[in-house]
Design a protein around this motif. Structure first.
Motif, PDB file in Angstrom:
ATOM      1  N   SER A  90      -5.572   3.842  -5.922  1.00 41.93           N
ATOM      2  CA  SER A  90      -6.776   4.380  -6.573  1.00 41.93           C
ATOM      3  C   SER A  90      -7.909   3.370  -6.500  1.00 41.93           C
ATOM      4  N   MET A  91      -7.558   2.087  -6.509  1.00 41.17           N
ATOM      5  CA  MET A  91      -8.563   1.024  -6.571  1.00 41.17           C
ATOM      6  C   MET A  91      -8.710   0.222  -5.290  1.00 41.17           C
ATOM      7  N   ASN A  92      -7.721   0.288  -4.387  1.00 45.57           N
ATOM      8  CA  ASN A  92      -7.800  -0.607  -3.223  1.00 45.57           C
ATOM      9  C   ASN A  92      -8.427   0.050  -1.994  1.00 45.57           C
ATOM     10  N   GLU A  93      -8.958   1.261  -2.158  1.00 40.07           N
ATOM     11  CA  GLU A  93      -9.642   1.974  -1.077  1.00 40.07           C
ATOM     12  C   GLU A  93      -8.681   2.544  -0.039  1.00 40.07           C
ATOM     13  N   CYS A 134      -5.325   8.428  -0.878  1.00 44.02           N
ATOM     14  CA  CYS A 134      -5.795   9.736  -0.462  1.00 44.02           C
ATOM     15  C   CYS A 134      -5.985  10.607  -1.705  1.00 44.02           C
ATOM     16  N   ARG A 135      -6.492  11.817  -1.489  1.00 43.26           N
ATOM     17  CA  ARG A 135      -6.853  12.682  -2.615  1.00 43.26           C
ATOM     18  C   ARG A 135      -5.659  12.938  -3.514  1.00 43.26           C
ATOM     19  N   SER A 136      -4.465  12.964  -2.920  1.00 44.90           N
ATOM     20  CA  SER A 136      -3.273  13.293  -3.701  1.00 44.90           C
ATOM     21  C   SER A 136      -2.535  12.063  -4.238  1.00 44.90           C
ATOM     22  N   SER A 137      -3.090  10.872  -4.016  1.00 46.98           N
ATOM     23  CA  SER A 137      -2.402   9.664  -4.495  1.00 46.98           C
ATOM     24  C   SER A 137      -2.308   9.645  -6.017  1.00 46.98           C
ATOM     25  N   ASP A 138      -1.210   9.069  -6.505  1.00 45.81           N
ATOM     26  CA  ASP A 138      -1.062   8.931  -7.946  1.00 45.81           C
ATOM     27  C   ASP A 138      -2.002   7.837  -8.454  1.00 45.81           C
ATOM     28  N   ALA A 139      -2.053   7.690  -9.785  1.00 45.61           N
ATOM     29  CA  ALA A 139      -2.850   6.613 -10.366  1.00 45.61           C
ATOM     30  C   ALA A 139      -1.890   5.574 -10.936  1.00 45.61           C
ATOM     31  N   ASP A 140      -1.938   4.362 -10.400  1.00 41.44           N
ATOM     32  CA  ASP A 140      -1.098   3.295 -10.929  1.00 41.44           C
ATOM     33  C   ASP A 140      -1.871   2.574 -12.024  1.00 41.44           C
ATOM     34  N   LEU A 141      -1.179   2.327 -13.137  1.00 38.28           N
ATOM     35  CA  LEU A 141      -1.829   1.666 -14.273  1.00 38.28           C
ATOM     36  C   LEU A 141      -1.042   0.434 -14.670  1.00 38.28           C
ATOM     37  N   CYS A 142      -1.751  -0.613 -15.043  1.00 39.25           N
ATOM     38  CA  CYS A 142      -1.097  -1.800 -15.586  1.00 39.25           C
ATOM     39  C   CYS A 142      -1.662  -2.061 -16.978  1.00 39.25           C
ATOM     40  N   LEU A 143      -0.774  -2.027 -17.974  1.00 37.96           N
ATOM     41  CA  LEU A 143      -1.178  -2.328 -19.344  1.00 37.96           C
ATOM     42  C   LEU A 143      -0.939  -3.816 -19.589  1.00 37.96           C
ATOM     43  N   MET A 145      -6.811   3.322   9.608  1.00 34.92           N
ATOM     44  CA  MET A 145      -5.522   2.921  10.187  1.00 34.92           C
ATOM     45  C   MET A 145      -4.404   3.013   9.147  1.00 34.92           C
ATOM     46  N   ILE A 146      -4.670   2.482   7.964  1.00 36.49           N
ATOM     47  CA  ILE A 146      -3.630   2.464   6.928  1.00 36.49           C
ATOM     48  C   ILE A 146      -3.358   3.876   6.400  1.00 36.49           C
ATOM     49  N   LEU A 147      -4.423   4.648   6.239  1.00 34.45           N
ATOM     50  CA  LEU A 147      -4.204   5.998   5.734  1.00 34.45           C
ATOM     51  C   LEU A 147      -3.345   6.826   6.682  1.00 34.45           C
ATOM     52  N   VAL A 148      -3.582   6.685   7.978  1.00 37.69           N
ATOM     53  CA  VAL A 148      -2.811   7.476   8.937  1.00 37.69           C
ATOM     54  C   VAL A 148      -1.351   7.002   8.970  1.00 37.69           C
ATOM     55  N   VAL A 149      -1.135   5.723   8.817  1.00 43.23           N
ATOM     56  CA  VAL A 149       0.247   5.213   8.796  1.00 43.23           C
ATOM     57  C   VAL A 149       0.984   5.706   7.544  1.00 43.23           C
ATOM     58  N   LYS A 150       0.292   5.712   6.404  1.00 42.49           N
ATOM     59  CA  LYS A 150       0.918   6.226   5.181  1.00 42.49           C
ATOM     60  C   LYS A 150       1.286   7.705   5.338  1.00 42.49           C
ATOM     61  N   LYS A 151       0.358   8.490   5.915  1.00 45.96           N
ATOM     62  CA  LYS A 151       0.621   9.925   6.161  1.00 45.96           C
ATOM     63  C   LYS A 151       1.814  10.104   7.097  1.00 45.96           C
ATOM     64  N   TRP A 152       1.809   9.310   8.140  1.00 43.15           N
ATOM     65  CA  TRP A 152       2.897   9.380   9.122  1.00 43.15           C
ATOM     66  C   TRP A 152       4.250   9.090   8.447  1.00 43.15           C
ATOM     67  N   VAL A 198      -9.967   9.113  12.533  1.00 46.99           N
ATOM     68  CA  VAL A 198     -11.137   9.065  11.654  1.00 46.99           C
ATOM     69  C   VAL A 198     -11.306  10.401  10.922  1.00 46.99           C
ATOM     70  N   GLU A 199     -11.101  11.509  11.643  1.00 43.22           N
ATOM     71  CA  GLU A 199     -11.206  12.836  11.025  1.00 43.22           C
ATOM     72  C   GLU A 199     -10.207  13.008   9.891  1.00 43.22           C
ATOM     73  N   LEU A 200      -8.978  12.610  10.169  1.00 43.98           N
ATOM     74  CA  LEU A 200      -7.920  12.709   9.156  1.00 43.98           C
ATOM     75  C   LEU A 200      -8.283  11.878   7.934  1.00 43.98           C
ATOM     76  N   PHE A 201      -8.769  10.679   8.196  1.00 43.02           N
ATOM     77  CA  PHE A 201      -9.171   9.773   7.115  1.00 43.02           C
ATOM     78  C   PHE A 201     -10.261  10.409   6.260  1.00 43.02           C
ATOM     79  N   GLU A 202     -11.286  10.955   6.924  1.00 46.67           N
ATOM     80  CA  GLU A 202     -12.396  11.547   6.180  1.00 46.67           C
ATOM     81  C   GLU A 202     -11.923  12.738   5.338  1.00 46.67           C
ATOM     82  N   ALA A 203     -10.965  13.498   5.870  1.00 49.20           N
ATOM     83  CA  ALA A 203     -10.488  14.679   5.153  1.00 49.20           C
ATOM     84  C   ALA A 203      -9.575  14.316   3.972  1.00 49.20           C
ATOM     85  N   CYS A 204      -8.844  13.207   4.092  1.00 47.39           N
ATOM     86  CA  CYS A 204      -7.811  12.904   3.095  1.00 47.39           C
ATOM     87  C   CYS A 204      -8.192  11.842   2.093  1.00 47.39           C
TER      88      CYS A 204
END
Ligand code: ATP
Ligand code: MG
Length: 326
Positions: free
Chosen positions: A63-66, A69-78, A152-159, A21-27
């Motif tokens: 960016s939109m699916n919650e 993390c802070r450093s995630s890129d922005a995916d765009l669909c035109l 859960m998902i954020l920590v798995v992505k970081k891992w 939870v701490e990692l999630f809140e920070a990232c």
């Protein structure tokens, strides 16, 4: 000296859960991060609209699916009607002064990658790959289905990133694949943590509804009340164990759409593939980038190694176990 965790059998799991939870809140992505992406999106949309009056630009992905993390890129669909390659070359010439380092990535779905000038914000733009809009809002609905999903998902992505198994362009797992793997693990517990939202709310995820209406679809889905209230630490350990030991990669397809694993058929998309993860709308294999045996072995080995390290730390009631795997 460091405080010792209390001596109950689950204490280090609670500790591990707290760390997640701490990692999630920070990232996790902050509202200001999203606002910056949104500002760039709307500027770009305005520029594009000078040439293509009816074009629409959507922010998609983490960016939109919650699940960003802070450093995630922005995916765009035109989304445009008409000739895509003509639009792409036009885009290149149009790309205005405020973006830089533009490159074209010739993947199955071609992507225009660029940075906002003077910042580290990276964009990945595709044209008319509207399934990305649909699945972004499906993932967003899952992220709200249970309070444990986002951390859960954020920590798995970081891992996965830490261990260099999160890069489809290098033959390992895309973030999108990892997210579907986590969701399917949670769906297939004896007491599921989450259901199949596509099966429970088909009207919210109708694959034929106009893309403009997609973001509104899942807004009325209530949180799922699961009988499985396992703490996050236990779920993370279980996730690693499941894919390290229990899951039969050679026999099954991971299906979030059905909240099950499906038998691998002989069809082209599953045959001779090391990892089979079904796209929830298009039903093709999102893990097709993993086509080298060595990369597949490395991925499995990482699940096993992290599982054993984390399990050992838990059994020893050790403090800060998560730093041993991230
Ligand atoms: P990160 O935070 O690491 O950027 P992400 O959640 O944005 O992760 P990506 O793998 O970068 O995940 O994918 C971005 C979006 O593109 C996904 O949310 C999904 O909408 C779409 N996407 C990616 N891969 C596929 C695919 N194989 N099929 C369909 N849509 C995909
Ligand atoms: Mg992304």
């Amino acid at each position: 000296s460091r405080p010792h965790p209390p001596e109950s059998p689950t204490s280090s799991q609670i500790y591990l859960s707290d760390q997640i939870v701490e990692l999630f809140e920070a990232c996790r992505q902050q509202p200001s991060d999203l606002a910056r992406k949104e500002m760039c999106r709307s500027r770009l949309q305005q520029d594009i609209n000078r040439v293509y009056a009816v074009a629409r630009l959507y922010l998609t992905g983490s960016s939109m699916n919650e699940l960003g993390c802070r450093s995630s890129d922005a995916d765009l669909c035109l989304v445009i009607k008409g000739n895509v390659s003509k639009a792409a070359s036009l885009l290149f010439s149009l790309l205005p002064v405020y973006i830089e380092k533009t490159q074209l990535i010739r993947a199955k779905v071609p992507i225009l990658r660029f940075r906002e000038k003077g910042s580290n914000l990276e964009f990945d733009l595709n044209v008319n790959n509207t399934v990305g809009i649909r699945n972004t809002f499906l993932l967003r609905a899952y992220s709200y289905a249970d309070r444990r999903i986002k951390p859960m998902i954020l920590v798995v992505k970081k891992w996965a990133r830490h261990h260099q198994i999160n890069d489809a362009s290098k033959g390992t797992l895309s973030s999108y694949t990892l997210v579907l793997m986590v969701l399917n693990y949670l769906q297939t517990r004896k007491e599921p943590v989450i259901p199949s939202l596509q099966m429970d709310y088909p009207e919210c995820f109708n694959p034929f509804v106009d893309v403009d209406l997609v973001p509104e679809g899942p807004k009325r889905i209530p949180p799922y009340i699961s009988r499985n209230q396992a703490p996050l630490g236990e779920l993370l350990l279980g996730f690693l164990e499941y894919y390290a030991i229990h899951f039969r990669w050679d026999k099954y397809v991971i299906s979030v759409r059905e909240a099950q694993v499906l038998p691998k058929t002989n069809s082209q998309q599953w045959k001779n593939k090391y990892i089979c993860v079904e796209e929830p709308f298009e039903r093709n294999n999102v893990a097709r980038a993993v086509h080298e045996k060595a990369k597949f072995d490395a991925i499995r080995a990482q699940f096993a190694e992290s599982f054993h390290i984390l399990k050992q730390r838990r059994d020893l009631n050790s403090i800060l176990p998560i730093r041993d795997i991230i």
